[in-house]
Design a protein around this motif. Structure first.
Motif, PDB file in Angstrom:
ATOM      1  N   VAL A  81       0.835  -1.210   0.000  1.00  8.51           N
ATOM      2  CA  VAL A  81       0.000   0.000   0.000  1.00  8.51           C
ATOM      3  C   VAL A  81       0.865   1.254   0.000  1.00  8.51           C
ATOM      4  O   VAL A  81       0.632   2.192  -0.774  1.00  8.51           O
ATOM      5  CB  VAL A  81      -0.953   0.003   1.211  1.00  8.51           C
ATOM      6  CG1 VAL A  81      -1.649   1.357   1.343  1.00  8.51           C
ATOM      7  CG2 VAL A  81      -1.993  -1.100   1.069  1.00  8.51           C
ATOM      8  N   GLY A  97      -3.636   1.786  -3.180  1.00  9.25           N
ATOM      9  CA  GLY A  97      -2.487   2.616  -2.835  1.00  9.25           C
ATOM     10  C   GLY A  97      -2.237   3.707  -3.855  1.00  9.25           C
ATOM     11  O   GLY A  97      -1.945   4.858  -3.499  1.00  9.25           O
ATOM     12  N   THR A 146       2.887   1.841  -3.396  1.00  9.25           N
ATOM     13  CA  THR A 146       2.063   2.378  -4.478  1.00  9.25           C
ATOM     14  C   THR A 146       1.506   3.752  -4.117  1.00  9.25           C
ATOM     15  O   THR A 146       1.270   4.584  -5.002  1.00  9.25           O
ATOM     16  CB  THR A 146       0.906   1.421  -4.809  1.00  9.25           C
ATOM     17  OG1 THR A 146       0.180   1.101  -3.605  1.00  9.25           O
ATOM     18  CG2 THR A 146       1.419   0.138  -5.417  1.00  9.25           C
ATOM     19  N   PHE A 147       1.325   4.010  -2.822  1.00 14.54           N
ATOM     20  CA  PHE A 147       0.909   5.339  -2.369  1.00 14.54           C
ATOM     21  C   PHE A 147       1.949   6.379  -2.814  1.00 14.54           C
ATOM     22  O   PHE A 147       1.623   7.379  -3.462  1.00 14.54           O
ATOM     23  CB  PHE A 147       0.776   5.341  -0.853  1.00 14.54           C
ATOM     24  CG  PHE A 147       0.533   6.705  -0.247  1.00 14.54           C
ATOM     25  CD1 PHE A 147      -0.763   7.163  -0.052  1.00 14.54           C
ATOM     26  CD2 PHE A 147       1.588   7.511   0.124  1.00 14.54           C
ATOM     27  CE1 PHE A 147      -0.989   8.409   0.505  1.00 14.54           C
ATOM     28  CE2 PHE A 147       1.369   8.766   0.677  1.00 14.54           C
ATOM     29  CZ  PHE A 147       0.080   9.217   0.871  1.00 14.54           C
TER      30      PHE A 147
END
Length: 491
Positions: free
Chosen positions: A274, A405, A277-278
């Motif tokens: 998460v 994310g 990709t955030f």
């Protein structure tokens, strides 16, 4: 490889499923460059354009977990074939569409096929390769993700220079047909041997919950984070996903076994996925704005200038170098190292991008190197923590985390940018083009672009911190899980 788990034609099969996956990934970005043509030829308004883009991602992200579960139950080869057929049919309708409504409906249909393809491809990889080859195979699979991200705008721009806008969808047809023939001939069938009853309510709840959550995230930048549209859809998403978790904890054959989250290896990989990709999704979204709005590049040139990131991922994963590093260093260290490199790349872009492209290039190469090491290791950790018979669900979880994310990164880092920009340029601060249009003279325009650059810098640094913290957290949890496993073995 002579182990029983290795399929003798595993490498040609990997090529086939990566080709199918690449087609899906290209359509995540290829439509962006066709917006002027769609506006002119179909008379599409702003709302129409938004739905053309979002119909695909909303349906795809909402169905990933359900698609993975269906693949486990009904057969991964069967669902792979179904996905190719749906994706090809949707592409044909989209390419021949003569109204915005037809194109939006076709894009939604393509999203269903895309969800089936993204989950079944990774699940098949886990089935046809022996455990010792998983790292390299997943690395190649992950490299195709990066290639699709970079190549979409480039291919779209090239096609639109020679053909009408519908060609960007019609080029999917020969690829889908080739993939379909190869899947039928090469890919072995596999499914969950337990024959669990379908969790229909769980599938419905997860689809509604994820779709409304992604819708809230997508709507935030355009409609405001405190608007009724965003708050209501977010509240519905939270309520439905909570109901989904409650149902999954009680049903006899759950689609998503919540016991997975008790595994530190799984929890660590989820947290890292998460946050990675955030930071990545949000930072690259902002970088694209910087290249176009501040430096004045067109969409195609901006795509070319971000291509080194994807190319470095492709080179390191296709050569097997990242898999060798992961094997030598171990999964926890590999994830920590990869995310530290990515964080350093974001810092480089934040601090050096204003001084020319060299700083941006350095940052992109660092991000690419880190992504090549961390992403496959993360996906491998998630898939390894899930029983082989649940490989489709594992792939659905991996894809859902990436979508969540990425959307959250765009939302939060975009909000940081807008907050900083508004503080420096109070007039029309919510929109850079509007602020530039309202600026009186070159000095005022320079002040507006400097304020936007300042907001981008702060946002990139926030993304860098998120990625670094994600690496530390994921590595710590995975290290503890590995140590606990070794203690059990020695006992």
């Amino acid at each position: 490889m002579s182990t029983p788990q290795s399929h003798p034609q595993r490498w040609p099969i990997l090529g086939v499923i990566c080709l199918a996956q690449l087609t899906v990934l290209l359509d995540n970005t290829v439509l962006n460059v066709a917006i002027p043509s769609l506006t002119r030829e179909l008379g599409a308004g702003t709302s129409d354009i938004q739905w053309m883009i979002n119909a695909y991602s909303l349906v795809q992200s909402g169905l990933l977990l359900t698609a993975g579960s269906a693949a486990d139950r009904y057969g991964r080869k069967r669902m792979l074939i179904t996905g190719l057929v749906l994706f090809g049919a949707g592409s044909l309708v989209a390419g021949l569409a003569d109204s915005t409504g037809q194109l939006i409906a076709a894009r939604a249909g393509m999203g269903v096929g895309g969800a089936l393809l993204l989950t079944t491809t990774l699940a098949v990889v886990m089935q046809i390769f022996a455990p010792e080859e998983h790292a390299r195979a997943i690395g190649i699979w992950a490299a195709v993700n990066a290639l699709g991200f970079a190549a979409g705008p480039l291919i779209g721009g090239f096609v639109l220079n020679h053909f009408r806008w519908g060609a960007i969808f019609l080029i999917n047809l020969p690829v889908a047909a080739l993939g379909l023939a190869a899947v039928v001939a090469l890919v072995p069938e596999s499914r969950n041997p337990r024959g669990e009853r379908p969790d229909l309510l769980g599938a419905l709840l997860s689809t509604i919950g994820m779709t409304t959550l992604v819708f809230a995230i997508i709507s935030g930048p355009a409609h405001g984070w405190t608007s009724a549209r965003v708050l209501v859809s977010a509240a519905v998403a939270v309520a439905v996903l909570a109901l989904f978790a409650h149902w999954e904890s009680r049903v006899q054959d759950p689609m998503l076994d919540l016991e997975f989250f008790r595994d530190r290896r799984f929890s660590g990989a989820v947290a890292g996925a998460v946050l990675i990709t955030f930071g990545m999704g949000g930072a690259l979204f902002l970088l694209t704005q910087h290249l176009q709005f501040v430096l004045g590049y067109g969409p195609l040139e901006a795509g070319l200038r971000t291509a080194p990131l994807a190319l470095s991922v492709v080179v390191l994963n296709f050569s097997g170098l990242s898999a060798k590093w992961t094997k030598r260093l171990g999964t926890p260290v590999s994830i920590a190292l990869g995310m530290a490199l990515m964080s350093g790349g974001l810092v480089s872009i934040a601090t050096l991008a204003a001084h020319g492209y060299a700083g941006t290039l350095l940052g992109l190469l660092l991000i690419g190197a880190g992504c090549a090491v961390a992403n496959p290791a993360m996906a491998h950790a998630i898939m390894s923590a899930i029983p082989p018979e649940k490989a489709g669900v594992g792939a659905g979880i991996n894809g859902t985390l990436a979508e969540f994310g990425n959307g959250l990164g765009v939302a939060v880092l975009g909000a940081v940018l807008n907050s900083r920009f508004a503080a420096l340029v109070p007039v029309a601060a919510s929109s850079l083009p509007a602020a530039l249009a309202a600026a009186g003279g070159e000095r005022e325009r320079a002040r507006v672009t400097d304020a936007f650059s300042s907001g981008l810098q702060v946002s990139q640094l926030v993304g860098a911190v998120a990625v670094l913290l994600g690496g530390i957290l994921a590595a710590a949890l995975l290290h503890r899980a590995e140590r606990a496993d070794s203690e059990v073995v020695t006992a």
